[in-house]
Design a protein around this motif. Sequence first.
Motif, PDB file in Angstrom:
ATOM      1  N   GLN A  77       0.825  -1.197   0.000  1.00 23.90           N
ATOM      2  CA  GLN A  77       0.000   0.000   0.000  1.00 23.90           C
ATOM      3  C   GLN A  77       0.863   1.252   0.000  1.00 23.90           C
ATOM      4  N   PRO A  78       0.328   2.367  -0.493  1.00 18.75           N
ATOM      5  CA  PRO A  78       1.086   3.620  -0.407  1.00 18.75           C
ATOM      6  C   PRO A  78       1.537   3.902   1.021  1.00 18.75           C
ATOM      7  N   GLY A  79       2.774   4.354   1.143  1.00 15.11           N
ATOM      8  CA  GLY A  79       3.362   4.592   2.445  1.00 15.11           C
ATOM      9  C   GLY A  79       4.095   3.401   3.018  1.00 15.11           C
ATOM     10  N   GLY A  80       3.948   2.251   2.395  1.00 16.91           N
ATOM     11  CA  GLY A  80       4.595   1.047   2.872  1.00 16.91           C
ATOM     12  C   GLY A  80       6.037   0.939   2.434  1.00 16.91           C
ATOM     13  N   SER A  81       6.655  -0.198   2.772  1.00 16.02           N
ATOM     14  CA  SER A  81       8.065  -0.419   2.496  1.00 16.02           C
ATOM     15  C   SER A  81       8.301  -1.790   1.877  1.00 16.02           C
ATOM     16  N   ARG A 128      13.824   8.624   0.067  1.00 13.64           N
ATOM     17  CA  ARG A 128      12.926   7.514   0.361  1.00 13.64           C
ATOM     18  C   ARG A 128      13.583   6.154   0.153  1.00 13.64           C
ATOM     19  N   ASN A 138      11.188   2.968   1.121  1.00 12.65           N
ATOM     20  CA  ASN A 138      10.257   3.430   2.132  1.00 12.65           C
ATOM     21  C   ASN A 138       9.326   4.482   1.555  1.00 12.65           C
ATOM     22  N   SER A 139       8.239   4.744   2.264  1.00  9.83           N
ATOM     23  CA  SER A 139       7.265   5.760   1.850  1.00  9.83           C
ATOM     24  C   SER A 139       6.876   5.594   0.390  1.00  9.83           C
ATOM     25  N   LEU A 140       6.543   4.387   0.016  1.00 12.17           N
ATOM     26  CA  LEU A 140       6.276   4.076  -1.382  1.00 12.17           C
ATOM     27  C   LEU A 140       5.030   4.793  -1.895  1.00 12.17           C
ATOM     28  N   LYS A 141       5.105   5.193  -3.155  1.00 10.27           N
ATOM     29  CA  LYS A 141       4.035   5.905  -3.836  1.00 10.27           C
ATOM     30  C   LYS A 141       3.548   5.086  -5.027  1.00 10.27           C
ATOM     31  N   ASP A 192       5.809   4.692  -7.955  1.00 10.70           N
ATOM     32  CA  ASP A 192       6.948   3.788  -7.860  1.00 10.70           C
ATOM     33  C   ASP A 192       6.667   2.436  -8.496  1.00 10.70           C
ATOM     34  N   SER A 200      -3.510   1.256  -3.471  1.00  9.22           N
ATOM     35  CA  SER A 200      -4.448   1.279  -2.363  1.00  9.22           C
ATOM     36  C   SER A 200      -5.759   0.587  -2.718  1.00  9.22           C
TER      37      SER A 200
END
Length: 121
Positions: free
Chosen positions: A13-17, A66, A83-86, A89, A121
């Motif tokens: 999910q967005p924000g994940g790593s 990131r 990190n902080s995946l969008k 990406d 998401s």
Amino acid sequence: QVQLVESGGGLVQPGGSLRLSCAASGSIFKINDMGWYRQAPGNERELAALITRGDSTNYADSVKGRFTISRDNAKNTVYLQMNSLKPEDTAVYYCNADVLLYGKFSSRPYWGQGTQVTVSS
């Protein structure tokens, strides 16, 4: 001959790593630069991160702050901590290594098969 085996891709999910790994094997004398490239559908392949044998690093502006690239020369392995995946990406990520083999006069680049990273998401 050199084989690069990638692992660690998947769906997040967005924000994940995610943490990608790429291990090189073969009759390897030395590996110079190692890097992670990525290619989204309809886009050109681009360099996301690069690391030299002396651990100097370069990042694309889009991932700077990131992503972190690192390497373990004893294991002939390069990593990419994301990190902080969008959603932007999302791409196939390819490992690249410039390898000097035993008995050869010069190095050449080798590529992994690619691993899918999907941020949704």
